[in-house]
Design an enzyme around this catalytic site. Structure first.
Site, PDB file in Angstrom:
ATOM      1  CB  SER A 147       9.994  48.323  67.450  1.00 46.19           C
ATOM      2  OG  SER A 147      10.489  49.329  66.626  1.00 46.19           O
ATOM      3  CG  HIS A 148      10.500  52.261  69.230  1.00 44.68           C
ATOM      4  ND1 HIS A 148       9.772  51.709  68.201  1.00 44.68           N
ATOM      5  CD2 HIS A 148       9.624  52.910  70.005  1.00 44.68           C
ATOM      6  CE1 HIS A 148       8.493  52.032  68.346  1.00 44.68           C
ATOM      7  NE2 HIS A 148       8.375  52.760  69.438  1.00 44.68           N
ATOM      8  CG  ASP A 326      14.266  50.763  65.770  1.00 42.17           C
ATOM      9  OD1 ASP A 326      14.970  50.289  64.857  1.00 42.17           O
ATOM     10  OD2 ASP A 326      13.057  50.535  65.883  1.00 42.17           O
ATOM     11  CG  ASP A 328      12.829  46.607  64.833  1.00 40.34           C
ATOM     12  OD1 ASP A 328      13.032  47.779  65.211  1.00 40.34           O
ATOM     13  OD2 ASP A 328      11.836  46.276  64.169  1.00 40.34           O
ATOM     14  CG  ASP A 330      12.032  49.175  62.073  1.00 35.49           C
ATOM     15  OD1 ASP A 330      12.531  49.630  63.123  1.00 35.49           O
ATOM     16  OD2 ASP A 330      10.871  48.705  62.021  1.00 35.49           O
ATOM     17  NE  ARG A 331      10.350  53.831  65.362  1.00 32.39           N
ATOM     18  CZ  ARG A 331       9.553  54.405  66.244  1.00 32.39           C
ATOM     19  NH1 ARG A 331      10.060  55.172  67.191  1.00 32.39           N
ATOM     20  NH2 ARG A 331       8.250  54.221  66.195  1.00 32.39           N
ATOM     21  CE  LYS A 435       9.790  52.217  61.459  1.00 34.47           C
ATOM     22  NZ  LYS A 435       8.548  51.460  61.475  1.00 34.47           N
TER      23      LYS A 435
HETATM   24  C1  G6P Z   1       6.078  51.677  64.345  1.00 36.62           C
HETATM   25  C2  G6P Z   1       5.577  51.481  62.950  1.00 36.62           C
HETATM   26  C3  G6P Z   1       5.629  52.796  62.228  1.00 36.62           C
HETATM   27  C4  G6P Z   1       4.851  53.821  62.953  1.00 36.62           C
HETATM   28  C5  G6P Z   1       5.278  53.916  64.370  1.00 36.62           C
HETATM   29  C6  G6P Z   1       4.305  54.807  65.074  1.00 36.62           C
HETATM   30  O1  G6P Z   1       7.408  52.052  64.336  1.00 36.62           O
HETATM   31  O2  G6P Z   1       6.358  50.534  62.272  1.00 36.62           O
HETATM   32  O3  G6P Z   1       5.162  52.634  60.937  1.00 36.62           O
HETATM   33  O4  G6P Z   1       5.040  55.084  62.410  1.00 36.62           O
HETATM   34  O5  G6P Z   1       5.294  52.651  64.966  1.00 36.62           O
HETATM   35  O6  G6P Z   1       4.286  54.579  66.389  1.00 36.62           O
HETATM   36  P1  G6P Z   1       3.225  55.251  67.329  1.00 36.62           P
HETATM   37  O7  G6P Z   1       3.751  54.892  68.672  1.00 36.62           O
HETATM   38  O8  G6P Z   1       3.279  56.729  67.055  1.00 36.62           O
HETATM   39  O9  G6P Z   1       1.884  54.649  67.007  1.00 36.62           O
HETATM   40 ZN    ZN Z   2      11.715  49.327  64.944  1.00 36.89          ZN
END
Ligand code: G6P
Ligand code: ZN
Length: 619
Positions: A147-148, A326, A328, A330-331, A435
């Site tokens: 992801s990010h 981000d 991938d 989704d953000r 998302k």
């Molecule tokens: C990912 C999930 C989100 C979640 C986020 C929280 O992006 O897909 O649904 O809100 O992580 O991350 P954290 O680091 O705060 O647990």
């Molecule tokens: Zn992501």
């Protein structure tokens, strides 16, 4: 050429050739590798772990994937699943991992393996493709992403699994998968045979075994189609030509870039100059691909903003709407010229403007809305005004999935169309089960289009700032910001959480009183959630501290440990304060919330316990 991406011109040709890559199925002995427990979204580790640099990790990918598909088969009545997408966000090791995974899948008898041309797909695009792909939906998607989190040598790689409605696998699945990783003794793979050509033309298929083939698919097709069903592309195309309506999209060198190019430029006609960093890179150009005020600094500056979200002043060249995705895709981060839109506000504003978004207006509005608990209450007040069912869920998109899927899975109340979002820069709806960064941007294009429908050509456009300010005057402003303390020693982080639990949640706070700031703690609570659809309970989802300012204004601070980090612990502190008085709405959130932050940090002894003087990120 590790994970490198060379954009391919997109050619549709029916069935180019069936290449048989001669190879034999082999069962290979392995042993369990510790630590394969997936977190909030998949398993994330340093890329060297996945690469098997240490001998003990030699079969890291194979062990994980064998356990994953055995779990999927178990859920499929004991039968191996037959259709799976394998795609990644393009980070370092993307394409090598795809090759390894295809071999394990084929050796296990997965019949159709779909790999996007170039190997790259955003997470929302995979979700759409799982749900909609012609010839029957896929049974699942294996998404290669952290992801990010940054990518490249020394950085993160990850794998997550999405199930048949396109939703991230639930805890039952990941728990079962984890169990298998602790007892695995062998995996299947192919020996000999060439790698598949990930850059081959769309519809090329590679026969890996007699029953299993990899087919190269168009990464864009289903996703473009699903977005067209949500928005009015013709109207947006016309609005894109409107003088003064300039946009800027920052792909952060992640998977969202090619999708933004396809949709914003090729479908909607925005100029190429609307895109920045839209070419995926294995190391995201060394950036931290997380769209927030700290890491999307370049875009933030171009939008006329300071790193605390306040305006530095704009010129005619400042884009009217800016967004970042981000790694991938989704953000999302949303900004206007000189105006940062907090994710919680963005969600509330999208909700209030549902008439501007065909996906909702077709149905007479959303039939259910939700936010994660740490997100601000901006959505709550809109939901109340509109009188629609509202939910506050634990952090993690899967909790929304359950609500949206309630009809198809449980034959219960239908909450679709559904709108949901999180403070962590996630926004979306039931069009897919993830998302969706680009969806959020198109929602804002639609809102601006609607806000300007009566503005004559040549007149100044109603801006993002106007939309946001109007929203605050109507509903009040929920000042909001988040402090992150990354890579904190895990024991210290747990110690701090325990202290909050025993002293501020279980303990009596009435004797604590106010300090010099005049801010008083009123109560403490630990959030737990009973899912209204399946009845499951999720506990320990964040510690909520309620405060009162000297003048009686309520405020809160929430403490939570991140579920997505890969080194040590990340402490998140979420701050929120409601302000009805319009004359005070202009302040930057981190400024308005500083005294609350100091008060909360002092109470939980953050500095003493963690040794941290300042957060890593304020957003
Ligand atoms: C990912 C999930 C989100 C979640 C986020 C929280 O992006 O897909 O649904 O809100 O992580 O991350 P954290 O680091 O705060 O647990
Ligand atoms: Zn992501």
């Amino acid at each position: 050429s590790t994970g490198a991406f060379s954009p391919q011109p997109f050619v549709v040709r029916k069935h180019v050739s069936d290449t048989c890559l001669s190879s034999a199925v082999a069962e290979i002995t392995t042993s369990p590798i510790a630590g394969m427990k997936p977190g909030t979204s998949g398993l994330r580790k340093k890329v060297e772990v996945w690469q098997g640099v240490d001998d003990a990790n030699k079969y890291y990918v194979e062990n994980f994937i064998q356990s994953l598909i055995d779990t999927a088969a178990e859920n499929n009545g004991g039968k191996m699943i037959d259709t799976v997408i394998v795609a990644g966000d393009g980070r370092y090791f993307n394409n090598e991992a795809i090759q390894i995974i295809c071999k394990v899948l084929a050796a296990n008898g997965v019949k159709s393996i779909w790999v996007p041309q170039g190997g790259i797909m955003s997470t929302p695009a995979v979700s759409a493709a799982i749900r909609m792909r012609e010839g029957g939906a896929a049974q699942g998607g294996i998404i290669l992403t952290a992801s990010h989190n940054p990518g490249g040598p020394g950085e993160d790689f990850g794998i997550k699994y999405n199930e048949e409605y396109g939703q991230p696998a639930g805890e039952d699945f990941t728990d079962a998968l984890y169990e298998k990783t602790t007892t695995i003794s062998s995996f299947k793979s192919l020996e000999g045979g060439d790698d598949i050509d990930i850059g081959a033309e769309v519809n090329t298929s590679f026969q890996l075994t007699e029953e299993s083939a990899v087919t190269i698919i168009d990464p864009f097709a289903e996703y473009v189609e699903v977005l067209k069903s949500c928005f009015d592309f013709d109207a947006m195309r016309a609005f894109a030509q409107r003088p003064g309506f300039t946009i800027l999209f920052d792909g952060m060198h992640g998977a969202g870039g090619p999708f933004a190019k396809r949709i914003l430029v090729e479908e909607l006609g925005f100029p190429e100059s609307s895109l920045m960093r839209c070419d995926p890179k294995p190391d995201f150009g060394k950036c931290h691909p997380d769209p927030n005020l700290t890491y999307a600094a370049e875009l933030v500056k171009k939008m006329g903003l300071d790193s605390d979200g306040s305006s530095l002043g704009c010129t005619d060249a400042t884009p009217a709407l800016g967004a970042a995705n981000d790694g991938d895709g989704d953000r999302n981060l949303i900004a206007g010229a000189g105006c940062f839109v907090t994710p919680s506000d963005s969600l509330a504003i999208i909700c209030d403007n549902w008439k501007a978004i065909p996906h909702f207006s077709k149905a007479g509005g959303p039939k259910g809305v939700a936010r994660s608990m740490p997100s601000s209450a901006a959505l709550d007040v809109v939901a109340e005004a509109l009188d629609i069912p509202f939910f506050s869920t634990p952090t993690g998109w899967k909790f929304f999935g359950n609500l949206m899927g309630s009809k198809e899975q449980f034959d219960q109340r239908d909450y679709t169309p559904f709108l949901c979002g999180e403070e962590s820069f996630g926004t979306g709806s039931d069009h897919i089960r993830e998302k969706d960064g680009l969806w959020a941007m198109l929602a804002w294009v639609s809102i601006l289009m609607d806000a300007n429908k009566d503005v004559a050509e040549g007149e100044p456009l109603v801006s993002v700032q106007d939309v946001v300010s109007n929203h605050w005057s109507k509903y009040g402003r929920h000042f909001y910001c988040r402090y992150d303390y990354e890579a904190v020693d895990s024991d210290a982080a747990n110690k701090m959480m325990d202290l909050i639990r025993t002293e501020l949640v279980a303990g009596d706070v009435s004797s604590i009183g106010a300090d010099d700031s005049g801010i008083k703690i009123v109560s403490g609570e630990e959030f737990s959630y009973i899912d209204p659809v399946d009845g499951s309970t999720t506990s320990k989802q964040g510690l909520i501290l309620q405060f009162e300012f000297e003048n009686g204004d309520p405020a809160r601070a929430v403490f939570r440990l991140s579920g997505t980090g890969s080194a040590g612990a990340t402490i998140r502190m979420y701050l929120e304060k409601f302000e009805k008085d319009e004359s005070k709405h202009g302040e930057a959130a981190p400024v308005a919330l500083r005294s609350l932050a100091d008060r909360a940090i002092g109470l939980v002894q953050l500095k003493q316990i963690t040794g941290r003087d300042a957060p890593t990120v304020i957003t």
